[in-house]
Every structure is written in C-alpha cells, then in structure tokens.
Design an enzyme around this catalytic site. Structure first.
Site, PDB file in Angstrom:
ATOM      1  N   GLU A 174       0.797  -1.231   0.000  1.00 37.22           N
ATOM      2  CA  GLU A 174       0.000   0.000   0.000  1.00 37.22           C
ATOM      3  C   GLU A 174       0.833   1.287   0.000  1.00 37.22           C
ATOM      4  O   GLU A 174       0.791   2.073   0.950  1.00 37.22           O
ATOM      5  CB  GLU A 174      -0.953   0.001   1.203  1.00 37.22           C
ATOM      6  CG  GLU A 174      -1.993  -1.097   1.161  1.00 37.22           C
ATOM      7  CD  GLU A 174      -3.010  -0.987   2.288  1.00 37.22           C
ATOM      8  OE1 GLU A 174      -2.821  -0.135   3.189  1.00 37.22           O
ATOM      9  OE2 GLU A 174      -3.986  -1.737   2.274  1.00 37.22           O
ATOM     10  N   GLU A 363      -5.525  -8.335   0.708  1.00 34.69           N
ATOM     11  CA  GLU A 363      -6.111  -7.994   2.012  1.00 34.69           C
ATOM     12  C   GLU A 363      -7.592  -7.706   1.848  1.00 34.69           C
ATOM     13  O   GLU A 363      -7.986  -7.001   0.912  1.00 34.69           O
ATOM     14  CB  GLU A 363      -5.458  -6.753   2.642  1.00 34.69           C
ATOM     15  CG  GLU A 363      -4.126  -6.960   3.317  1.00 34.69           C
ATOM     16  CD  GLU A 363      -3.663  -5.691   4.025  1.00 34.69           C
ATOM     17  OE1 GLU A 363      -4.527  -4.878   4.431  1.00 34.69           O
ATOM     18  OE2 GLU A 363      -2.441  -5.517   4.154  1.00 34.69           O
TER      19      GLU A 363
END
Length: 453
Positions: A174, A363
C-alpha cells in the site's frame, strides 16, 4: 448487494489452484522489537509520541509472533488455509537499514518459512510493510534519493537468502497509504507533512516497487512477483460537475498514482494537474525509464467504497469524503461502509487496464467490537461480511476477471497502527495481556468453508 453468482458460494467454486490465505505484518504482529539484534523501526519511535496511538498502545509485544509463530502457523493450517502472507522486518535483518547483516534475524525468517513449508502453507513474502529502519529515517527515509541504494540492498539480501524457498513475492504494501498518511498528513510514521515530503516519497516508492521487481526477476528463478495497492471505488456525492471532478482527483491519489507508472503510463496528471509536480522529479532525477515493471500479478487491498464531494475549503485537492453515516448502510466498528459491490467494481476496473494479467486480493476484512463470552467469540457480522465480499469476488471471476487468490486481513487481532489494539480484525481473538488465542466464529466459518469434505 448486486447480482448473485451463478454458482453457490463454496470454496470449490473458485477452483483447485486458488490461494486461500491470511495476511499479517511484522510491525503489527511480531513484537520482540529489541530482541535478536533487531534495530528500531520508524513505528517503534513514532508510537512513543503522546497522543498518536489510541490508548497509548505500543507495538513492542504485539501478538508476540516472534516467539509464537509456530502456534500461529498451526492455527492458520487448522482453519483450512493453504497460504500465509507475512512481511520481513527490514530492521531485523539490517538493523541500521544497510551495512552489517544481522544473521540471527535472517535465521528467524528461515525458521518461519521452513515452518510454513512443513505445514503445507505457501509463503507469500512482503518485503516492505511500512516499518522502515529508524536509522534510515534519520537520513531522510523515503524522501531521500539514497532510498534507491538502500532499498535494492534490502531486496537483494532477501532474494539471495530466501529465493530458493519462496516463489511468491510482494514488493511494497500500500504505497499510497504510507506516503500520504506518513509523509503528507503526518498521521502515521514517520509523521511528516507537506507536499514536498509527499512527492519525494511517492517518486521514491514508484521507483522502488519496480526496482525491487527487477532484482527479484534477476535473482529468483521462477519467482512470481507482485506488489499491492490499497484501492477503493470512488463515487461522486452527486452528478454535479464539481463533485464528479473532485471524485476524479481523489481517484488519482487512491487508485491510479502507483499502478499507472508501473504499467508504463506515467503519472496520471491529466486528471489532477497537481501531479505534474511529480514529472519534475522524473526529469531532474532522470529515472523515468525505471518506473515501469511487468509484475506477474498485482495485489489489490479493498475494504470499503468512498463517496466524495467538492469542498473548496480543502487545499489543493478541493474534496472531502462524505462519511457513510449520511445514509443507512451497514458499517464496521471503524465506520467503514460494508459493500461487496465496491470490491467487484475495483477488481473490474483494474482488470480493464489490460496489461494486468492476474490479480490477488491480498487484504480484505473487517473490524468489529468482539468480546469473549464463555470461551466463545460470536461475530456474525464478520461472517456476513465475508459472505458478501466473497460472493462479489466469485461473481467477477465468472465474468472473466482472473483473480487467483484471497487473503483475509487478518489472522490474529493485532496492533492496528494508530488504532492500537482497539481495532480487532482477526479471525482469532487475542488477549494482549496474556496472549491467549480464542478462535472466533468467523475462524470456524472459514474452517468449514475451506474444508474439502
């Protein structure tokens, strides 16, 4: 929400080769911050500041995965998963960020990988999950041009050390989150603010994700190389032009800023002129040709959609989020909207890039206010969440999107950055005073869902 899949929601409907896993991160799970020769990370130092983490919670013990990894991996296997995603603490293997190698730290990750393989869990190794060595931060960290020496050194060490055992690699976790939250808004480590810090960290992260990929390609025969992006479907609050344009600017930052340079498209400045500033870094550093890399897969991390409206009071971006409380929608304990259609939309959106050949949901999960009652954690809301999101995932697979894996965030209730230990995402409840593990009903649901019987 949305159309139902053509097939019942079963694990078999996803195929025999589908990767079912859980994901954790070193900074959030390991603990042992001052053991085994490990150096300090930026989060170890940042968490000391008063008021930055809920309850003043520190990551120094976390879930004690450093000592309990065998038990937690056994839990992963017992719940039916076939894959395990974890990250390598940069400061555990290189305490000063570069220079001398910590052999005890290297040995630890060999032990974790070996235990995964012994149990039949495919290891997915994340190289950078936000825990930069503090020694490097003191020299500028992600804002420094030296990152293009430091990061390749770290990747090369990991590739040479673990490449014979690990085939699935994730370069960055991320980057949109750790650059914006940590280097523009000052809400995450290292706590920097301002556009100059943000743009420098973005450009270094764009270069690092591709540089890491090239190193792995050269050093690990047969490696499957990916990187992950946090993504949210961005919707305008109304169809007024000012809201539509505001949503487009937010979409650049949330969804396009890192994937498009990797795909050879450059920075998406046409939708947000401010991003033209990044082109100046390209020209001055003469690194433009180093931005693209053909990843074998990309990891998408999705939790909720975002609704955006024009807001002239917000500098530069002129946009603000409309919280889901303005309408009656189901929400998690963190106030995030629960909407599987948002996951479906973002998967189809990235698939349309064309150059993306494979996607892994690296995720997805939800935090709720879990309590242990009579030795049991009943969490029907989380089970409903997984049913909705997995249903959406199955639907897009049937529509031709090549999604090959799904990783739950997360295995155990962990140290959730600035939320401390309050936000519980785990399939397994953790009493952080005693480290007692209690499998939640959602964990048992996955066990039954993934059972071959």
């Amino acid at each position: 929400m949305g159309k139902d899949s053509l097939r019942p929601l079963t694990a078999k409907a996803f195929g025999n080769d589908f990767a079912w896993g859980v994901a954790i991160a070193a900074a959030q799970n390991e603990g042992g911050y001052n053991e085994g020769g490990r150096g300090l990370s930026i989060w170890d130092v940042y968490a000391r500041k008063k008021g930055v983490v809920r309850g003043g919670h520190k990551p120094y013990v976390a879930c004690d995965f450093y000592h309990r990894y065998k038990d937690d991996l056994l839990l992963t296997k017992a719940l039916g998963f076939n894959s395990f995603r974890f990250s390598i603490s940069w400061s555990r293997v290189l305490p000063d960020g570069s220079g001398k190698v910590n052999k005890e730290g290297l040995r630890y990750y060999h032990d974790v990988i070996d235990e995964c393989l012994r149990l039949g869990l495919e290891p997915y190794v994340t190289l950078y999950h936000w825990d930069l060595p503090y020694a490097l931060q003191k020299e500028g960290g992600w804002t420094s041009y030296k990152m293009m020496r430091w990061f390749p050194r770290f990747v090369t060490l990991c590739a040479e050390e673990y490449g014979a055992k690990v085939k699935n690699w994730i370069v960055l976790n991320e980057p949109a989150a750790f650059t914006a939250l940590g280097h523009m808004f000052g809400r995450h480590a290292p706590g920097l603010t301002g556009l100059d810090n943000f743009f420098a960290s973005v450009h270094n992260a764009v270069l690092a994700q591709s540089a890491g990929g090239r190193i792995l390609r050269d050093l690990v025969p047969g490696a499957r190389i990916g990187t992950t992006f946090s993504c949210s479907e961005v919707r305008p609050y109304t169809d007024r032009a000012e809201d539509v344009l505001a949503a487009a600017r937010v979409d650049v930052l949330l969804n396009r800023l890192f994937v498009e340079p990797a795909l050879g498209k450059g920075y998406p400045s046409e939708s947000f002129k401010l991003i033209e500033r990044l082109e100046l870094y390209n020209k001055s550093w003469k690194y433009t040709e180093r931005m693209p890399f053909h990843f074998d897969y990309i990891g998408l991390q999705n939790y909720f959609p975002v609704v955006v409206r024009y807001n002239r009071l917000i500098p530069l971006i002129k946009a603000s989020e409309v919280k889901p409380g303005y309408r009656k929608v189901p929400r998690t304990a963190m106030g995030w909207e629960i909407n599987g259609d948002g996951l479906a939309a973002i998967l189809k959106r990235f698939w349309k890039y064309g150059a993306v050949k494979e996607i892994v949901v690296t995720e997805n999960g939800a935090a709720f206010k879990d309590t242990v009652t009579g030795g049991r954690v009943a969490d029907p809301e989380r089970i409903a969440f997984f049913k909705e999101y997995l249903g959406a995932l199955l639907r897009v697979r049937e529509e031709g999107v090549n999604v090959t894996g799904y990783f739950v965030w997360t295995l155990t209730d962990n140290w959730e950055w600035t939320e401390g230990y309050k936000a519980r995402f785990g399939l397994v409840h953790v009493d952080h005073q005693t480290q007692l593990r209690t499998i939640k009903d959602s964990g048992y649901w996955f066990r039954d869902f993934l059972s071959p019987a």
